[in-house]
Design a protein around this motif. Structure first.
Motif, PDB file in Angstrom:
ATOM      1  N   ILE A 113      11.023 -26.843  40.358  1.00 33.16           N
ATOM      2  CA  ILE A 113      10.443 -25.528  40.109  1.00 33.16           C
ATOM      3  C   ILE A 113       9.212 -25.649  39.224  1.00 33.16           C
ATOM      4  O   ILE A 113       8.979 -26.665  38.587  1.00 33.16           O
ATOM      5  N   TYR A 114       8.409 -24.583  39.231  1.00 30.18           N
ATOM      6  CA  TYR A 114       7.112 -24.551  38.550  1.00 30.18           C
ATOM      7  C   TYR A 114       6.275 -25.752  38.980  1.00 30.18           C
ATOM      8  O   TYR A 114       5.765 -26.516  38.180  1.00 30.18           O
ATOM      9  N   SER A 115       6.164 -25.857  40.293  1.00 27.21           N
ATOM     10  CA  SER A 115       5.402 -26.949  40.895  1.00 27.21           C
ATOM     11  C   SER A 115       4.526 -26.376  42.002  1.00 27.21           C
ATOM     12  O   SER A 115       4.908 -25.434  42.695  1.00 27.21           O
ATOM     13  N   LYS A 116       3.358 -26.953  42.171  1.00 30.43           N
ATOM     14  CA  LYS A 116       2.435 -26.517  43.223  1.00 30.43           C
ATOM     15  C   LYS A 116       2.647 -27.291  44.515  1.00 30.43           C
ATOM     16  O   LYS A 116       1.893 -27.126  45.475  1.00 30.43           O
ATOM     17  N   THR A 117       3.680 -28.129  44.543  1.00 32.99           N
ATOM     18  CA  THR A 117       4.007 -28.874  45.754  1.00 32.99           C
ATOM     19  C   THR A 117       4.466 -27.915  46.836  1.00 32.99           C
ATOM     20  O   THR A 117       5.254 -27.010  46.582  1.00 32.99           O
ATOM     21  N   GLY A 118       3.989 -28.119  48.046  1.00 28.44           N
ATOM     22  CA  GLY A 118       4.442 -27.306  49.164  1.00 28.44           C
ATOM     23  C   GLY A 118       5.887 -27.628  49.502  1.00 28.44           C
ATOM     24  O   GLY A 118       6.332 -28.766  49.357  1.00 28.44           O
ATOM     25  N   ILE A 119       6.631 -26.599  49.941  1.00 24.94           N
ATOM     26  CA  ILE A 119       7.998 -26.853  50.389  1.00 24.94           C
ATOM     27  C   ILE A 119       8.135 -26.433  51.849  1.00 24.94           C
ATOM     28  O   ILE A 119       7.395 -26.933  52.683  1.00 24.94           O
ATOM     29  N   TYR A 120       9.019 -25.535  52.205  1.00 19.85           N
ATOM     30  CA  TYR A 120       9.438 -25.394  53.605  1.00 19.85           C
ATOM     31  C   TYR A 120       8.474 -24.632  54.506  1.00 19.85           C
ATOM     32  O   TYR A 120       8.487 -24.824  55.722  1.00 19.85           O
ATOM     33  N   GLY A 121       7.684 -23.735  53.947  1.00 20.14           N
ATOM     34  CA  GLY A 121       6.817 -22.918  54.785  1.00 20.14           C
ATOM     35  C   GLY A 121       5.429 -22.812  54.198  1.00 20.14           C
ATOM     36  O   GLY A 121       5.190 -23.140  53.039  1.00 20.14           O
ATOM     37  N   SER A 122       4.495 -22.336  55.018  1.00 18.96           N
ATOM     38  CA  SER A 122       3.104 -22.199  54.586  1.00 18.96           C
ATOM     39  C   SER A 122       2.508 -20.916  55.146  1.00 18.96           C
ATOM     40  O   SER A 122       2.551 -20.692  56.358  1.00 18.96           O
ATOM     41  N   GLY A 139      -6.605 -32.774  40.941  1.00 17.89           N
ATOM     42  CA  GLY A 139      -5.324 -33.423  41.171  1.00 17.89           C
ATOM     43  C   GLY A 139      -4.134 -32.502  41.025  1.00 17.89           C
ATOM     44  O   GLY A 139      -2.987 -32.950  41.045  1.00 17.89           O
ATOM     45  N   ASP A 140      -4.384 -31.195  40.915  1.00 19.32           N
ATOM     46  CA  ASP A 140      -3.302 -30.244  40.669  1.00 19.32           C
ATOM     47  C   ASP A 140      -3.420 -29.044  41.597  1.00 19.32           C
ATOM     48  O   ASP A 140      -3.107 -27.927  41.217  1.00 19.32           O
ATOM     49  N   ALA A 141      -3.882 -29.252  42.806  1.00 15.60           N
ATOM     50  CA  ALA A 141      -4.091 -28.145  43.735  1.00 15.60           C
ATOM     51  C   ALA A 141      -2.763 -27.654  44.311  1.00 15.60           C
ATOM     52  O   ALA A 141      -1.783 -28.397  44.366  1.00 15.60           O
ATOM     53  N   TYR A 142      -2.743 -26.396  44.747  1.00  9.87           N
ATOM     54  CA  TYR A 142      -1.617 -25.886  45.521  1.00  9.87           C
ATOM     55  C   TYR A 142      -1.635 -26.554  46.897  1.00  9.87           C
ATOM     56  O   TYR A 142      -2.668 -26.599  47.562  1.00  9.87           O
ATOM     57  N   ARG A 143      -0.473 -27.057  47.300  1.00 10.58           N
ATOM     58  CA  ARG A 143      -0.391 -27.753  48.575  1.00 10.58           C
ATOM     59  C   ARG A 143       0.363 -26.899  49.595  1.00 10.58           C
ATOM     60  O   ARG A 143       1.437 -26.370  49.294  1.00 10.58           O
ATOM     61  N   LEU A 144      -0.209 -26.776  50.789  1.00  9.29           N
ATOM     62  CA  LEU A 144       0.445 -26.102  51.898  1.00  9.29           C
ATOM     63  C   LEU A 144       0.738 -27.149  52.972  1.00  9.29           C
ATOM     64  O   LEU A 144      -0.136 -27.531  53.752  1.00  9.29           O
ATOM     65  N   TYR A 145       1.978 -27.630  52.943  1.00 10.01           N
ATOM     66  CA  TYR A 145       2.396 -28.653  53.903  1.00 10.01           C
ATOM     67  C   TYR A 145       3.915 -28.568  53.972  1.00 10.01           C
ATOM     68  O   TYR A 145       4.608 -28.867  52.993  1.00 10.01           O
ATOM     69  N   ASN A 146       4.433 -28.132  55.106  1.00 12.25           N
ATOM     70  CA  ASN A 146       5.852 -27.829  55.228  1.00 12.25           C
ATOM     71  C   ASN A 146       6.698 -29.094  55.118  1.00 12.25           C
ATOM     72  O   ASN A 146       6.561 -30.008  55.938  1.00 12.25           O
ATOM     73  N   LEU A 147       7.578 -29.118  54.105  1.00 11.46           N
ATOM     74  CA  LEU A 147       8.379 -30.305  53.820  1.00 11.46           C
ATOM     75  C   LEU A 147       9.811 -29.915  53.485  1.00 11.46           C
ATOM     76  O   LEU A 147      10.071 -28.864  52.891  1.00 11.46           O
ATOM     77  N   ASP A 148      10.739 -30.796  53.850  1.00  9.98           N
ATOM     78  CA  ASP A 148      12.151 -30.646  53.522  1.00  9.98           C
ATOM     79  C   ASP A 148      12.393 -31.326  52.173  1.00  9.98           C
ATOM     80  O   ASP A 148      12.643 -32.524  52.104  1.00  9.98           O
ATOM     81  N   ILE A 149      12.292 -30.532  51.100  1.00  4.96           N
ATOM     82  CA  ILE A 149      12.483 -31.077  49.748  1.00  4.96           C
ATOM     83  C   ILE A 149      13.778 -30.518  49.195  1.00  4.96           C
ATOM     84  O   ILE A 149      13.860 -29.355  48.809  1.00  4.96           O
ATOM     85  N   TYR A 150      14.788 -31.370  49.176  1.00  7.25           N
ATOM     86  CA  TYR A 150      16.135 -30.985  48.749  1.00  7.25           C
ATOM     87  C   TYR A 150      16.173 -30.820  47.237  1.00  7.25           C
ATOM     88  O   TYR A 150      15.821 -31.728  46.495  1.00  7.25           O
ATOM     89  N   GLY A 151      16.562 -29.621  46.782  1.00  8.21           N
ATOM     90  CA  GLY A 151      16.571 -29.384  45.345  1.00  8.21           C
ATOM     91  C   GLY A 151      15.181 -29.463  44.754  1.00  8.21           C
ATOM     92  O   GLY A 151      14.939 -30.128  43.761  1.00  8.21           O
ATOM     93  N   TYR A 152      14.258 -28.743  45.382  1.00  4.91           N
ATOM     94  CA  TYR A 152      12.848 -28.807  45.010  1.00  4.91           C
ATOM     95  C   TYR A 152      12.638 -28.511  43.522  1.00  4.91           C
ATOM     96  O   TYR A 152      13.386 -27.790  42.875  1.00  4.91           O
TER      97      TYR A 152
END
Length: 913
Positions: A257-266, A242-255
């Protein structure tokens, strides 16, 4: 219906709304794989099906439970790369294979070597590399010098969901579906087999479940890096369920930090490093991807029973990596190194090197959402001159357009765009404007009307144009995966098409994840349809890659192929480095975001994208003066250097903070401009030799364990170590100086230290700790102009830092800074500086290049010269000797030569006696 704009989001509301974005528990293909893999999931290779062709060796794999076969292909690729592809043997229809990312490759024929009845050994390439295929259970081992480096499927995590007959044509009961999915407890709906619900959205899956997965064991490796983009540490952390690194391009405003959530690029590529070896794994898949990492540390001794006595055996560390993607095929490249430099070259052979940027783009960029009108632009531009601060590029965000209609100017705000551009041209500066992928639904808007007429928009599953909400309101999205759409879009940048644009106008692609305000996770529905009938789920992570590709091509075409483009993109994928620059997106004006920007940029740099930066000052919020100064100091020593802020923040042009803070920012920016010859030379090395511009310490010091985890300092090229100050009210910092055989010099005080230790450095607000490595020569400009355009013929200086052996080397690359003449006509200058036996020489480093330069070297600073010279003489190629005046400081061992006039493009020597 309009969506709230980002300007309406509270800056104080820092936490990302977790109801908008998924975590692993919401991702059904991840849950399916974890559930199924907990059961017996054995595959067996059918070695009696092996066939060997010119390009690859093929064989079948069969699942021992379902008995459904897969087809595996093993390729040898030149430069010591192995490629493994696994697909269905007989899919109902083709599965998606990522196009346009990989360069044309030369394969190496793999030769079948000895093996027993249950295995097959393939050899090919160099360095005694072998691929050992084991039949039952199916496993592949990559062997180098008789040692297993990588094992594939040693944990039996191979997972493959086969395409099925569409749900509406089947008579299968829900119970049968649960059984076929291995789901005795969860319903079809829970596991998202044919449809998946998240919030108010339902994802209908025409092909049913199609996910894939595979594990890799990296033997002897504990340090892994890569798989951007995450606001995380440089070294990859261990994950748990349940804590994997995610690669999925998303527009996360003010993402967060220290998170494995994917943000803008992969970039689905990681590197592993240990003493003596570096390797890479490139997972070529553009669908949503999750990566699990688990390191089993070294166990010094374990006891195994051997007869009547217990023997001791040392166990090496091992890191297991499991890749899981929602769809596509398994297509993975194994980069065998063995050095970091080798891995960089291998990856760039696959995906391309960093584009050579125009020189102006390495200067300072001034941006804000938004500069209001032409008068605002004029006033800000004048402010830089009035306060003697260099800058090269003014930026305009979405408000410069007429109602968010890209390519059309707002005539009230910008009634005469050409005049505005000529103002900037006269200052030898440039303009960058934004162009997003969403197109306002408006029949009177020519871009929309033409795109709709030609069917150039992404479609919905029913066949109509996909429509979503973004800045203009209701919008359709150009299908950049279609070559005809890219060709048409490129044409929009022609001067005849883009009214009142000029050749100093360049482009910023934003919101291209793509961002869809009322979509699932603020992006496009996965069942939207692209060119060729492919669902968006197959290619989501390459959408922004394709827009940047088309934009770069358009800017190149408008100059008839003569001028280099500059394109900044927020979204990216492997290979994006070929088309321009990226940045870390909507960061916040907080110290923690300054600190996290360092590992984020290092991770981008080692995965091929050298031209990267973070918004100086933080995009969201109002930085205190100290933070803004510290961020400018850091940004001045990073590849892409742009100040940017959102519209509801206070204005923060560099001269608005008071005289003292303005002076500190001015000094940082001016130092950037004096350093441009070195930085430009580094980009040339990145372009031709795949060496990152910004480097973690482990890259330059691969045999120094203490360097492997360092992320608060970095190397700029191989000569400068930079340790930005990232904590408030700092008066003293600990700087790790690597290399016990190295000497390091403070770039300002000239104090020097032996490497291999941590030193305490006092810092004031005007201080950024920068150290030059002994044995290096750094070319600089002796003065900073108003912009790079004013500095073309200004003199050079050389900063020579001697090694413990009294020697140093460095290079200078020079061309016209803007055209492709360096490539097509070999119009460039590549010089090599060498200091040895008290003689500094300037020689040609590449005889193919020719570029006349009016520049001279007028200053030379030699650090670490142990005694005062009796004389210094220059010796030119025509045999003339000339004495040189010098000053020497015995306290700092610094020798300074001034008022020289040595042609940079000619051979000469400086003799120190």
């Amino acid at each position: 219906m309009e969506t709230p704009g980002k300007e309406e989001i509270s800056v104080e509301d820092e936490a990302v709304d977790k109801t908008i974005f998924k975590d692993c528990s919401n991702i059904t293909f991840y849950r399916r794989q974890k559930q199924q893999l907990s059961k017996n999931n054995t595959y067996r290779a059918l070695l009696d099906t092996v066939t060997t062709g010119e390009d690859s060796t093929k064989f079948q794999i069969i699942n021992e439970v379902t008995k459904i076969p897969l087809l595996a292909e093993v390729y040898g690729v030149e430069r010591n790369i192995f490629r493994l592809k696994i697909n269905e043997k007989t899919p109902l229809k083709p599965r998606y294979e990522v196009p346009d990312v990989i360069n044309k490759l030369n394969t190496v024929r793999l030769i079948s070597c000895s093996g027993d009845t249950g295995s097959l050994i393939l050899a090919g390439g160099e360095r005694d590399l072998k691929c050992h295929i084991i039949a039952n259970p199916f496993k592949i081992e990559l062997i180098s010098e008789e040692e297993v480096v990588i094992s594939i499927n040693s944990l039996s995590q191979l997972y493959f969901e086969h395409l099925q007959i569409p749900h509406k044509h089947r008579a299968t009961t829900e119970k049968e579906e649960r059984v076929s999915a291995g789901a005795s407890q969860e319903s079809q709906e829970d596991l998202g087999l044919w449809e998946e619900k998240f919030g108010n959205f339902v994802d209908i899956k025409a092909n049913g479940p199609t996910s894939i997965g595979l594990d890799f064991s990296l033997h002897g490796f504990e340090h892994l890096y890569g798989i951007p983009q995450h606001a995380e540490s440089h070294r990859l952390k261990n994950t748990k369920d349940g804590d994997a690194y995610r690669l999925y391009n998303l527009d996360i405003y003010g993402y967060q930090i220290y998170s494995k959530t994917g943000i803008y690029g992969s970039v689905p590529y990681l590197l592993a490093h240990k003493l003596g070896r570096t390797i890479g794994i490139f997972w070529l898949n553009a669908s949503e991807t999750l990566v699990e990492v688990n390191t089993e540390p070294a166990v010094e001794y374990t006891f195994t029973q051997m007869g009547p006595t217990a023997a001791k055996q040392k166990v090496r560390p091992r890191t297991d990596v499991c890749w899981m993607s929602e769809s596509g095929i398994i297509d993975v490249f194994l980069l065998t190194g063995p050095t970091p430099s080798d891995v960089f070259k291998q990856y760039s052979y696959l995906t391309g090197t960093q584009a050579m940027p125009p020189l102006f783009s390495l200067g300072y960029h001034q941006c804000r959402w938004n500069y209001e009108d032409e008068q605002d632009v004029k006033a800000v531009d004048a402010g830089f001159d009035e306060h003697d601060i260099p800058y090269d590029v003014m930026w305009l965000d979405i408000e410069h357009t007429e109602g968010k209609r890209y390519f059309i100017w707002d005539k009230k705000r910008f009634p005469n765009p050409k005049r505005m551009q000529e103002l900037l041209r006269n200052k030898k500066r440039k303009l960058v404007v934004i162009s997003d992928p969403h197109i306002k639904v408006d029949p009177d808007y020519s871009v929309y009307a033409k795109a709709k007429e030609q069917g150039f928009f992404v479609k919905n599953p029913e066949g109509g144009d996909f429509e979503g909400i973004c800045w203009p309101g209701l919008s359709s999205y150009l299908d950049f995966t279609n070559p005809k759409v890219r060709e048409w879009y490129s044409g929009l940048f022609a001067f005849s098409a883009y009214q009142e644009s000029t050749d100093i106008l360049f482009i910023w692609n934003d919101m291209n994840e793509p961002s869809v305000f009322k979509g699932p996770e603020l992006t496009m529905q996965k069942n939207a349809i692209h060119h060729g009938g492919w669902e968006h789920r197959e290619l989501h992570n390459t959408y922004g890659f394709y827009q940047q590709m088309a934009t770069a091509e358009g800017l190149t075409q408008r100059s008839e192929g003569k001028e280099r483009p500059f394109v900044l993109s927020r979204s990216f994928f492997s290979g994006s480095q070929k088309y321009g620059a990226v940045w870390t997106g909507d960061n916040m004006a907080e110290w923690s975001y300054l600190k996290i920007s360092l590992p984020m940029l290092l991770t981008l740099s080692i995965t091929g994208i050298s031209f990267c930066g973070a918004d100086v000052g933080g995009f969201i919020g109002n930085p205190e003066a100290e933070l803004l100064v510290r961020w400018y100091q850091a940004g001045a020593y990073q590849p892409f250097f742009r100040g940017h802020a959102t519209m509801n923040t206070k204005r923060r042009e560099p001269w608005l903070l008071g005289e003292e803070h303005t002076r500190f920012i001015r000094e940082a920016i001016r130092e950037r401009y004096t350093l441009l010859p070195y930085l430009y030379s580094l980009f040339y090395c990145a372009h031709v030799a795949s060496e990152p511009v910004m480097r973690p310490l482990w890259v330059e010091f691969p045999d120094e364990l203490e360097a492997f985890d360092v992320e608060d300092e970095y190397m700029l090229g191989n000569a400068l170590l930079v340790h930005p100050v990232t904590e408030p009210r700092t008066t003293m910092i600990d700087v790790f100086l690597p290399g016990p055989n190295e000497t390091w010099y403070d770039s300002k005080t000239f104090a020097h230290w032996k490497g291999g230790c941590t030193v305490k450095i006092p810092v004031a607000l005007e201080t950024i700790p920068v150290f030059q490595r002994g044995g290096s020569v750094v070319p600089v400009k002796t003065t900073a102009g108003k912009s790079t355009g004013w500095m073309a013929n200004s003199p050079f200086g050389l900063r020579v830092a001697l090694s413990t052996k009294g020697s140093a080397m460095g290079e200078l690359y020079l061309d016209d800074g803007h055209s492709f003449q360096y490539l097509h006509q070999k119009q460039f200058l590549h010089r090599k500086f060498s200091f040895c036996s008290s003689v500094l020489t300037n020689r040609c480093a590449d005889e193919k290049g020719h570029y006349p330069s009016k520049c001279v070297v007028e200053q030379i600073l030699v650090l670490g010269f142990r005694k005062k010279p009796t004389s210094v003489i220059t010796h030119s190629s025509d045999g003339k000797d000339q004495p040189v005046a010098f000053t020497y400081c015995a306290r700092t061992c610094a020798l300074s030569l001034e008022r020289l006039s040595l042609d940079v493009d000619a051979d000469w020597e400086v003799h120190v006696r």
